[in-house]
Design a protein around this motif. Structure first.
Motif, PDB file in Angstrom:
ATOM      1  N   THR A 139       0.830  -1.206   0.000  1.00 50.13           N
ATOM      2  CA  THR A 139       0.000   0.000   0.000  1.00 50.13           C
ATOM      3  C   THR A 139       0.863   1.254   0.000  1.00 50.13           C
ATOM      4  OG1 THR A 139      -0.229  -0.206   2.404  1.00 50.13           O
ATOM      5  CG2 THR A 139      -2.025  -1.047   1.040  1.00 50.13           C
ATOM      6  N   ARG A 143       0.731   4.027  -3.172  1.00 53.75           N
ATOM      7  CA  ARG A 143      -0.075   5.222  -2.896  1.00 53.75           C
ATOM      8  C   ARG A 143       0.287   6.382  -3.815  1.00 53.75           C
ATOM      9  NH1 ARG A 143      -0.237   4.318   3.567  1.00 53.75           N
ATOM     10  NH2 ARG A 143      -2.226   3.192   3.602  1.00 53.75           N
ATOM     11  N   ASP A 230      -8.193  -5.189   2.983  1.00 53.82           N
ATOM     12  CA  ASP A 230      -8.251  -3.741   2.765  1.00 53.82           C
ATOM     13  C   ASP A 230      -7.011  -3.250   2.027  1.00 53.82           C
ATOM     14  OD1 ASP A 230     -10.686  -3.572   4.015  1.00 53.82           O
ATOM     15  OD2 ASP A 230      -9.865  -3.004   5.969  1.00 53.82           O
ATOM     16  N   ASP A 231      -5.864  -3.813   2.363  1.00 58.34           N
ATOM     17  CA  ASP A 231      -4.616  -3.411   1.706  1.00 58.34           C
ATOM     18  C   ASP A 231      -4.640  -3.766   0.221  1.00 58.34           C
ATOM     19  OD1 ASP A 231      -3.624  -2.429   4.062  1.00 58.34           O
ATOM     20  OD2 ASP A 231      -2.411  -4.197   4.531  1.00 58.34           O
ATOM     21  N   GLU A 234      -6.969  -1.357  -1.656  1.00 59.01           N
ATOM     22  CA  GLU A 234      -6.379  -0.023  -1.827  1.00 59.01           C
ATOM     23  C   GLU A 234      -5.303  -0.041  -2.904  1.00 59.01           C
ATOM     24  OE1 GLU A 234      -3.569   3.212   0.533  1.00 59.01           O
ATOM     25  OE2 GLU A 234      -4.910   1.943   1.710  1.00 59.01           O
TER      26      GLU A 234
END
Length: 237
Positions: A139, A143, A230-231, A234
């Motif tokens: 992540t 980003r 979740d990672d 994302e």
């Protein structure tokens, strides 16, 4: 004899989530198991696309580089293309195509190899930059990613649909990369709109999961499974 029923995957997406970016399998060995596929290169260096037995890497700079058999990969999936389903599509977004394929092919619980050849009114991609040790997690690495866009571009989409049950081993749902016909543009797909294209889909009966068991970092790594989903969402969306 080529096995056209099997998806062969080296490494797992969970490994990348945990920051295991070191290449652990030579590309030449990977491609003994397929002529079509996607992945990334050593040190999470770009987005890999394998089309018609040739492998390319779309770098964070946007440059497209041919890869040699010696290139090592930490995570990649390949199969031998022999699609059973074909359809022509016109004026369709990626989300519309996903819903059509899921509805018509009943794909939810199977692995499917996908290839789309044609012209795209709009193609929006991204490519992760090469990482340096000490590696961050996935992540953090993704980003800040360069994004690229082209209109009226011809080329090939390659990717997979995987049952959501396998999230972590791979990306649950659709995961696809793009390579232009001129081999000068591509990457991990964020969205697209098809002008006109031929869609090929190949249901794959088997998953062969190959792990880098001789890699010390892999053997010692403790993964945080609670935050993994979740990672992945994302990093991949």
């Amino acid at each position: 004899m080529r096995d056209t029923t099997t998806l062969y995957q080296h490494g797992t997406l969970a490994m990348l989530v945990g920051g295991l970016f070191e290449g652990t399998l030579p590309l030449g060995e990977l491609m003994e198991h397929g002529d079509t596929g996607i992945g990334t290169a050593d040190c999470l260096d770009g987005e890999m696309v394998i089309v018609d037995g040739q492998a390319f890497k779309v770098q964070g700079s946007g440059d497209v580089i041919p890869l040699t058999p010696e290139t090592k990969v930490p995570f990649a999936a390949v199969h031998f293309m022999d699609a059973q389903e074909h359809r022509s599509v016109v004026g369709m977004t990626d989300e519309q195509l996903k819903q059509q394929l899921l509805g018509e092919l009943k794909m939810d619980n199977v692995f499917v190899g996908l290839r789309i050849d044609g012209t795209f009114t709009h193609m929006h991609t991204r490519a992760v930059n090469k990482q340096n040790r000490p590696f961050p997690n996935l992540t953090a690495a993704t980003r800040v990613q360069p994004e690229f866009e082209q209109d009226q571009v011809s080329g090939t989409v390659v990717g997979y649909y995987a049952p959501h049950l396998f999230q972590g081993a791979t990306v649950g749902g659709f995961h696809w990369h793009f390579l232009s016909s001129q081999k000068d543009f591509g990457g991990h797909i964020l969205d697209f709109t098809i002008d006109q294209a031929e869609v090929s889909a190949q249901v794959l009966e088997n998953l062969v999961q190959h792990l880098p068991v001789k890699n010390t970092e892999f053997r010692e790594k403790q993964l945080d499974l609670q935050t993994m989903n979740d990672d992945i969402n994302e990093a991949e969306n």
